[in-house]
Design a protein around this motif. Structure first.
Motif, PDB file in Angstrom:
ATOM      1  N   GLY B  27     164.478  57.595  32.321  1.00  0.00           N
ATOM      2  CA  GLY B  27     163.688  56.899  33.342  1.00  0.00           C
ATOM      3  C   GLY B  27     164.046  55.423  33.388  1.00  0.00           C
ATOM      4  O   GLY B  27     164.269  54.866  34.467  1.00  0.00           O
ATOM      5  N   VAL B  28     164.126  54.822  32.215  1.00  0.00           N
ATOM      6  CA  VAL B  28     164.403  53.375  32.159  1.00  0.00           C
ATOM      7  C   VAL B  28     165.795  53.060  32.693  1.00  0.00           C
ATOM      8  O   VAL B  28     165.987  52.078  33.404  1.00  0.00           O
ATOM      9  CB  VAL B  28     164.248  52.849  30.720  1.00  0.00           C
ATOM     10  CG1 VAL B  28     164.861  51.477  30.582  1.00  0.00           C
ATOM     11  CG2 VAL B  28     162.782  52.815  30.352  1.00  0.00           C
ATOM     12  N   SER B  29     166.766  53.927  32.375  1.00  0.00           N
ATOM     13  CA  SER B  29     168.125  53.628  32.833  1.00  0.00           C
ATOM     14  C   SER B  29     168.146  53.612  34.358  1.00  0.00           C
ATOM     15  O   SER B  29     168.740  52.726  34.970  1.00  0.00           O
ATOM     16  CB  SER B  29     169.124  54.631  32.268  1.00  0.00           C
ATOM     17  OG  SER B  29     168.862  55.913  32.774  1.00  0.00           O
ATOM     18  N   LEU B  30     167.477  54.592  34.954  1.00  0.00           N
ATOM     19  CA  LEU B  30     167.413  54.613  36.419  1.00  0.00           C
ATOM     20  C   LEU B  30     166.695  53.380  36.954  1.00  0.00           C
ATOM     21  O   LEU B  30     167.167  52.704  37.866  1.00  0.00           O
ATOM     22  CB  LEU B  30     166.670  55.866  36.879  1.00  0.00           C
ATOM     23  CG  LEU B  30     167.572  56.975  37.396  1.00  0.00           C
ATOM     24  CD1 LEU B  30     166.810  58.259  37.587  1.00  0.00           C
ATOM     25  CD2 LEU B  30     168.195  56.537  38.717  1.00  0.00           C
ATOM     26  N   ALA B  31     165.547  53.092  36.347  1.00  0.00           N
ATOM     27  CA  ALA B  31     164.754  51.956  36.809  1.00  0.00           C
ATOM     28  C   ALA B  31     165.546  50.656  36.669  1.00  0.00           C
ATOM     29  O   ALA B  31     165.565  49.819  37.571  1.00  0.00           O
ATOM     30  CB  ALA B  31     163.453  51.878  36.014  1.00  0.00           C
ATOM     31  N   THR B  32     166.219  50.508  35.518  1.00  0.00           N
ATOM     32  CA  THR B  32     167.010  49.291  35.287  1.00  0.00           C
ATOM     33  C   THR B  32     168.104  49.150  36.341  1.00  0.00           C
ATOM     34  O   THR B  32     168.276  48.086  36.941  1.00  0.00           O
ATOM     35  CB  THR B  32     167.673  49.341  33.901  1.00  0.00           C
ATOM     36  OG1 THR B  32     166.664  49.554  32.926  1.00  0.00           O
ATOM     37  CG2 THR B  32     168.392  48.052  33.606  1.00  0.00           C
ATOM     38  N   ALA B  33     168.814  50.253  36.554  1.00  0.00           N
ATOM     39  CA  ALA B  33     169.902  50.214  37.527  1.00  0.00           C
ATOM     40  C   ALA B  33     169.349  49.827  38.891  1.00  0.00           C
ATOM     41  O   ALA B  33     169.842  48.909  39.547  1.00  0.00           O
ATOM     42  CB  ALA B  33     170.590  51.573  37.589  1.00  0.00           C
ATOM     43  N   GLY B 373     171.420  51.731  31.891  1.00  0.00           N
ATOM     44  CA  GLY B 373     171.090  51.360  33.272  1.00  0.00           C
ATOM     45  C   GLY B 373     171.965  50.225  33.780  1.00  0.00           C
ATOM     46  O   GLY B 373     172.367  50.213  34.939  1.00  0.00           O
ATOM     47  N   LEU B 374     172.272  49.264  32.890  1.00  0.00           N
ATOM     48  CA  LEU B 374     173.166  48.174  33.294  1.00  0.00           C
ATOM     49  C   LEU B 374     174.520  48.745  33.700  1.00  0.00           C
ATOM     50  O   LEU B 374     175.122  48.329  34.686  1.00  0.00           O
ATOM     51  CB  LEU B 374     173.343  47.181  32.141  1.00  0.00           C
ATOM     52  CG  LEU B 374     172.119  46.353  31.771  1.00  0.00           C
ATOM     53  CD1 LEU B 374     172.506  45.302  30.739  1.00  0.00           C
ATOM     54  CD2 LEU B 374     171.516  45.699  32.996  1.00  0.00           C
ATOM     55  N   GLY B 375     174.957  49.756  32.943  1.00  0.00           N
ATOM     56  CA  GLY B 375     176.211  50.426  33.285  1.00  0.00           C
ATOM     57  C   GLY B 375     176.119  51.079  34.653  1.00  0.00           C
ATOM     58  O   GLY B 375     176.985  50.887  35.506  1.00  0.00           O
ATOM     59  N   PHE B 376     175.021  51.821  34.868  1.00  0.00           N
ATOM     60  CA  PHE B 376     174.794  52.466  36.170  1.00  0.00           C
ATOM     61  C   PHE B 376     174.847  51.432  37.282  1.00  0.00           C
ATOM     62  O   PHE B 376     175.438  51.661  38.334  1.00  0.00           O
ATOM     63  CB  PHE B 376     173.415  53.116  36.218  1.00  0.00           C
ATOM     64  CG  PHE B 376     173.356  54.469  35.575  1.00  0.00           C
ATOM     65  CD1 PHE B 376     174.493  55.262  35.484  1.00  0.00           C
ATOM     66  CD2 PHE B 376     172.156  54.957  35.088  1.00  0.00           C
ATOM     67  CE1 PHE B 376     174.429  56.504  34.891  1.00  0.00           C
ATOM     68  CE2 PHE B 376     172.091  56.200  34.495  1.00  0.00           C
ATOM     69  CZ  PHE B 376     173.224  56.974  34.389  1.00  0.00           C
ATOM     70  N   ALA B 377     174.178  50.309  37.034  1.00  0.00           N
ATOM     71  CA  ALA B 377     174.075  49.276  38.063  1.00  0.00           C
ATOM     72  C   ALA B 377     175.472  48.820  38.482  1.00  0.00           C
ATOM     73  O   ALA B 377     175.751  48.658  39.668  1.00  0.00           O
ATOM     74  CB  ALA B 377     173.260  48.097  37.563  1.00  0.00           C
TER      75      ALA B 377
END
Ligand code: ATP
Ligand code: MG
Lengths: 236, 430
Positions: B27-33, B373-377
């Protein structure tokens, strides 16, 4: 002097009367066994004595204190201070070492004292197993940790529900030896059991049937010894 | 003892907690991205709108498209072709159109590649604050200083009086290891012309300009061998909002009736101003750019909303998953909880213990999720927006709050269960 006095205790679950009109006194330093067929109300009595449950009616006096008027929190406090509990399934916390399991009881009682906890393990012969997790201990050893935990806070009364139910004979003997030792040192012990040979260690045996005291037997095996009292109104 | 128990639970039961950490992490990775991209896109939109604070671009007719498509091609390799440039001498006419007073500012640009500091650098010649005396007798100042108002300049701003004074983009300055006050030599790619320039200031624009040098127009004309020429002009004009008439005129002024044409010509529509500039400087094409930016802005705003929605959804899913996992966790440990209660632990003591355990797990998962998430972003940034996404510090406290809320909410059912659990029901093997 009586450490425990039950007067007219009943426990009713809906239609079912698990206990009815139980009167029972337990003297200071006595070893009492409670026997009876399955469903006769043994565990129910233990829960009431152990302040885990409240009777539907009747009065319980533990160590001079009337319990029926107390709130759940006050009962928790009494249980913490005066009762040592031993269970058939041991109920050790799986992710804590033997020593830590004993210390948990200290923690919720008052202060953690590792030396004292270690001494308690020593009393049950497990000083060298202090750092082991429950799954690294045999059933008998786990039950001994459980006993160490029960006696760590110097309870007024030790309650054991089928303490040897999950143990083989050798381990049963070890556990009974420890209970004898505690008894000699003056502890009051109440043991619920199915097994006559376990009850035989007690000074007095109460036999429950259908939620009532069927008879009280002095000394060991209730099947051999003569009956000393009738069900209703029987006391020590 | 509290920490011993916590430690025991965290270290020796980590297998069971991994799933919770994973749910939070996801969830956080998505939210961060999403949050990072969202904030960054917001900045990018603002920047774009500001960039087109210059809302008209004047380019040579015929070069308008070519120039954009082949802007990377080495200019000095080909001889200067007159039709691809605008004469610097014509520029003052922009201030002489019918709507002259609506022209706020304008600046010409001539880009050329030069060698400096051992590498090839893009140098853009421009006016910073050019003083113009118009044939009408009016005097005006024009130049980039009034257009790029959002540029963050360290040192001094540009000045046309300083013939070798340049502004250097932040990224380039960093690469060259130079700062305000430093001087360094540059020369044209063929090595024929050279100059020593002095850095007046280092600027941050947030765009490609950060890799460029901005110099007085004369310098880039000398270096590129294109005296008196510029490639394009940015014009900032006050305009009347477009309406139906303006849109029809923009497509084909010839389609208007005489009356409509007069109305259109005498209104400060962006299209009529563009038309008038084309009239006064023949051979130019004037492109309104604000509309593009505006519609782009609208789309990006919607994208942002979508991302916010996705963030909320991701966190809601996380909360659901956590709720299930934590409830299962409490159920699995009901005997242990019953025992703690039997040993005299109060409800609040046990709740705090369990919640701390779950929160620590959640934050570990959250921290991992944050970096994922930073990576996703960056993936989204490069995939969708074709640029790196700047990491926003604001996202960290936001995710911390989100993790906290989601975990607390997700743990509610389990805590309720924990409170209602009675030791008698779990301790005697029923
Ligand atoms: N929470 C409860 N709700 C309803 N009925 C209950 C509950 N607890 C116990 N009983 C009933 O009360 C009676 C006495 O139960 P109890 O557990 O005291 O028996 P027991 O003597 O300990 O039996 P066993 O030897 O099998 O452990 C049983 O008939 C049981 O079904
Ligand atoms: Mg039972």
């Amino acid at each position: 002097m009586n450490i425990l006095e039950l007067r007219g205790i009943s426990k009713i679950y809906g239609q079912l009367s698990a206990l009815s009109e139980i009167d029972l006194d337990v003297a200071q330093g006595e070893w009492l066994a409670i026997m009876g067929p399955s469903g006769s109300g043994k565990t129910t009595v233990m829960n009431i004595i152990g302040c885990l449950d409240k009777p539907s009616c009747g009065s319980v006096v533990l160590d001079g204190q009337e319990l029926s008027a107390l709130s759940a929190d006050e009962l928790t406090a009494i249980r913490r201070d005066k009762i040592g509990l031993i269970f058939q399934q041991f109920h050790l916390i799986s992710y804590l070492t033997a020593l830590e399991n004993v210390m948990v009881a200290q923690y919720y009682h008052s202060l953690v004292d590792e030396k004292e906890a270690l001494a308690a393990l020593d009393r049950v012969g497990l000083a060298d197993r202090a750092k082991h997790l429950p799954r690294q201990l045999s059933g008998g050893e786990q039950q001994r940790v459980c006993i160490a935990r029960a006696l760590i806070n110097y309870p007024s009364i030790i309650l054991a529900d089928e303490p040897t139910g999950n143990l083989d004979e050798a381990n049963e003997r070890v556990v009974m030896d420890i209970l004898h030792q505690l008894h000699r040192e003056g502890s009051t012990i109440v043991v619920v059991t199915h097994a006559p040979e376990v009850a035989a260690h007690a000074e007095r045996t109460v036999v429950l049937e259908y939620g009532k005291i069927a008879r009280i037997v002095l000394g060991g095996d209730p099947s051999k010894a003569p009956e000393v009292g009738e069900a209703c109104g029987a006391g020590a | 003892m509290f920490w011993k128990m916590l430690n025991g639970a965290l270290v020796r039961r980590k297998g069971k907690l991994v799933m919770i950490a994973f749910a939070v992490g996801l969830g956080v990775s998505l939210a961060t991205a999403m949050l990072n991209v969202m904030f960054d896109v917001g900045d990018k939109v603002n920047q774009e709108l500001k960039t087109y604070g210059a809302n008209l671009t004047v380019v040579p007719r015929g070069a308008s498209l070519m120039d954009e498509l082949y802007s990377l091609e080495g200019d000095s390799a080909e001889p200067p072709r007159a039709e691809k440039y605008i004469a610097e001498a014509d520029l003052h006419k922009i201030k002489m159109i019918f709507w002259a007073y609506n022209i706020v500012d304008f600046a010409p640009y001539l880009e050329t590649a030069v060698k400096g500091g051992g590498q090839e650098i893009s140098l853009v010649g421009t006016w910073f604050n050019k003083h113009l005396e118009l044939p009408t007798g009016d005097e005006v100042d024009a130049g980039m200083n009034g257009l790029k108002t959002w540029w963050d300049i360290r040192g001094q701003g540009g000045d046309d009086a300083d013939e070798t004074g340049v502004l250097v983009g932040e990224a380039l300055a960093l690469r060259l290891g130079l700062g305000p006050g430093d001087s360094f030599p540059i020369e044209s790619l063929d090595g024929q012309v050279g100059a020593t320039v002095k850095i007046r200031g280092v600027f941050h624009s947030g765009g490609v300009e950060d890799e460029q040098i901005f110099a007085p127009l004369k310098l880039s004309q000398d270096l590129s061998g294109r005296p008196g020429l510029v490639q394009k002009v940015e014009v900032s004009a006050l305009t009347t909002p477009e309406n139906d008439l303006a849109r029809r005129a923009a497509q084909d002024p010839g389609s208007l009736s005489r009356m409509e044409w007069d109305t259109w010509y005498c209104t400060a529509y962006i299209s009529s101003i563009a038309y008038q500039i084309e009239e006064i400087i023949p051979g130019t094409r004037v492109k309104p750019v604000l509309q593009v930016a505006e519609s782009e802005g609208a789309i990006l705003e919607k994208t942002q909303l979508l991302m916010l929605l996705l963030t909320v959804l991701a966190m809601a899913c996380s909360a659901l998953a956590i709720s299930n996992l934590v409830t299962a966790n409490v159920m699995e440990r009901s005997a242990e909880i019953g025992l703690l209660k039997a040993l005299g632990a109060t409800n609040s003591a046990i709740s705090i213990l369990m919640l701390t355990e779950i929160l620590i797990t959640a934050f570990i998962g959250g921290a991992l999720g944050y970096f994922a998430g930073l990576g996703f972003a960056q993936l989204i940034g490069h995939g969708v927006f074709d640029s790196a996404v700047e990491v926003k510090g604001l996202v960290i406290p936001l995710t911390v709050v989100l993790v906290f809320l989601v975990t607390a909410l997700g743990s509610l059912p389990a805590v309720r269960m924990l409170l209602r659990l009675r030791p008698t029901e779990v301790l005697h093997g029923r």
